[in-house]
Enzyme design. Structure first.
Site, PDB file in Angstrom:
ATOM      1  N   GLY A  21       0.838  -1.200   0.187  1.00 13.78           N
ATOM      2  CA  GLY A  21      -0.009  -0.737  -0.098  1.00 13.78           C
ATOM      3  C   GLY A  21       0.793   1.296  -0.134  1.00 13.78           C
ATOM      4  N   SER A  22       2.245   1.137  -0.575  1.00 14.57           N
ATOM      5  CA  SER A  22       2.737   2.521  -0.875  1.00 14.57           C
ATOM      6  C   SER A  22       2.312   2.953  -1.567  1.00 14.57           C
ATOM      7  CB  SER A  22       4.280   2.474  -0.827  1.00 14.57           C
ATOM      8  OG  SER A  22       4.636   1.903  -1.688  1.00 14.57           O
ATOM      9  N   MET A  99      -4.146  -6.926  -6.437  1.00 15.55           N
ATOM     10  CA  MET A  99      -3.568  -8.381  -7.432  1.00 15.55           C
ATOM     11  C   MET A  99      -5.326  -9.006  -8.037  1.00 15.55           C
ATOM     12  SD  MET A  99      -0.282  -7.787  -8.015  1.00 15.55           S
ATOM     13  CE  MET A  99      -0.136  -9.321  -8.232  1.00 15.55           C
ATOM     14  N   ASN A 116      -5.794   2.553 -12.575  1.00 17.13           N
ATOM     15  CA  ASN A 116      -4.584   2.031 -12.049  1.00 17.13           C
ATOM     16  C   ASN A 116      -2.833   2.630 -12.228  1.00 17.13           C
ATOM     17  OD1 ASN A 116      -4.014  -0.222 -10.793  1.00 17.13           O
ATOM     18  ND2 ASN A 116      -3.381  -1.038 -13.404  1.00 17.13           N
ATOM     19  N   HIS A 118       0.493   1.329 -13.417  1.00  7.88           N
ATOM     20  CA  HIS A 118       1.089   0.379 -13.431  1.00  7.88           C
ATOM     21  C   HIS A 118       2.699   0.238 -14.024  1.00  7.88           C
ATOM     22  CE1 HIS A 118       2.012  -3.819 -15.164  1.00  7.88           C
ATOM     23  NE2 HIS A 118       2.638  -3.495 -16.419  1.00  7.88           N
TER      24      HIS A 118
HETATM   25  C1  GRF Z   1       3.362  -0.965  -6.957  1.00  9.96           C
HETATM   26  O1  GRF Z   1       3.913  -1.238  -8.207  1.00  9.96           O
HETATM   27  C2  GRF Z   1       2.041  -0.388  -8.679  1.00  9.96           C
HETATM   28  O2  GRF Z   1       2.591   0.283  -9.661  1.00  9.96           O
HETATM   29  C3  GRF Z   1       1.871  -1.923  -9.421  1.00  9.96           C
HETATM   30  O3  GRF Z   1       2.111  -3.041  -8.161  1.00  9.96           O
HETATM   31  C4  GRF Z   1       3.061  -2.417  -6.429  1.00  9.96           C
HETATM   32  C5  GRF Z   1       2.006  -1.696  -5.484  1.00  9.96           C
HETATM   33  O4  GRF Z   1       2.739  -1.252  -4.397  1.00  9.96           O
HETATM   34  N1  GRF Z   1       0.093  -2.028  -9.782  1.00  9.96           N
HETATM   35  P1  GRF Z   1       1.710  -1.047  -2.906  1.00  9.96           P
HETATM   36  O5  GRF Z   1       1.212  -1.837  -2.523  1.00  9.96           O
HETATM   37  O6  GRF Z   1       1.761  -0.010  -3.787  1.00  9.96           O
HETATM   38  O7  GRF Z   1       3.674   0.100  -2.300  1.00  9.96           O
END
Ligand code: GRF
Length: 202
Positions: A21-22, A99, A116, A118
């Site tokens: 969740g960063s 996911m 989203n 990515h």
């Molecule tokens: C990030 O790299 C995002 O781009 C991808 O999954 C990762 C999630 O990281 N979809 P976080 O949970 O937001 O730290």
């Protein structure tokens, strides 16, 4: 009902996560600024132990968590998420490391209202391990893409991209860390553009 209405002029945004969740943290922090055009009204996770849930709660953001494993079908799970989003009276949904692939019905319903992020320069390197894909392809640069969600995975019109160089000696972890710094800037910026009506679903 778990409604928070801080400022009726702000767009109401839910974030969907599955883990760390960063990016969610970056969005929650950005939305604390008085002039930010969106407020985070809820965080949903399909993993009950997602670390991001604790951060959201500690920052006063309502959370909901439910495992997809409790549902007989993808459609049933998506209907449950949809009910949560409707309960929160959400204008926009931000996927942040969520996911799960959506049923077509859910993706269609939220089309034009769901974003989203990515970690690649889409349309390059969709799917899993995009940083390793970029290294394997011998790319000179990589980055991240914030895009509108459509039923096809990691596809849909781009809202914003940020680029980083790929440096000699990079591995997937070092590249991911460099991209992540940009993700934490790009996602709040893209959401602000959407909430202000500067970026619209084409
Ligand atoms: C990030 O790299 C995002 O781009 C991808 O999954 C990762 C999630 O990281 N979809 P976080 O949970 O937001 O730290």
């Amino acid at each position: 009902m778990n409604l928070r209405r801080i400022d009726p002029g702000k767009k109401r945004v839910a974030i969907l996560i599955s883990g760390r969740g960063s990016n969610m943290q970056a969005l929650i922090q950005a939305a604390k600024a008085a002039g930010y055009p969106a407020e985070i009204v809820g965080v949903f996770s399909n993993k009950l132990d997602a670390p991001g849930l604790d951060y959201a709660r500690a920052n006063g953001v309502p959370t909901a968590a439910r495992s997809h494993k409790h549902f007989a079908s993808r459609e049933d799970f998506d209907a449950w998420i949809d009910a949560v989003l409707e309960d929160w009276q959400v204008d926009y949904v931000c996927l942040a490391g969520f996911m799960r692939i959506f049923s077509n019905g859910f993706a269609r319903k939220w089309s034009g209202r769901m974003l989203n992020i990515h970690p690649s320069l889409l349309p390059l390197h969709k799917g899993l391990k995009p940083q390793q894909q970029a290294l394997d392809a011998g790319d000179a640069e990589s980055g991240c893409t914030v895009h509108w969600v459509i039923p096809d995975l990691d596809d849909g019109p781009t809202i914003l991209q940020a680029r980083v160089p790929i440096l000699p000696g990079d591995d997937a972890d070092s590249l991911a860390a460099r991209i992540l710094v940009q993700e934490h800037r790009a996602y709040p910026q893209a959401l602000a553009m959407v909430a202000r009506g500067e970026a619209v679903f084409p």
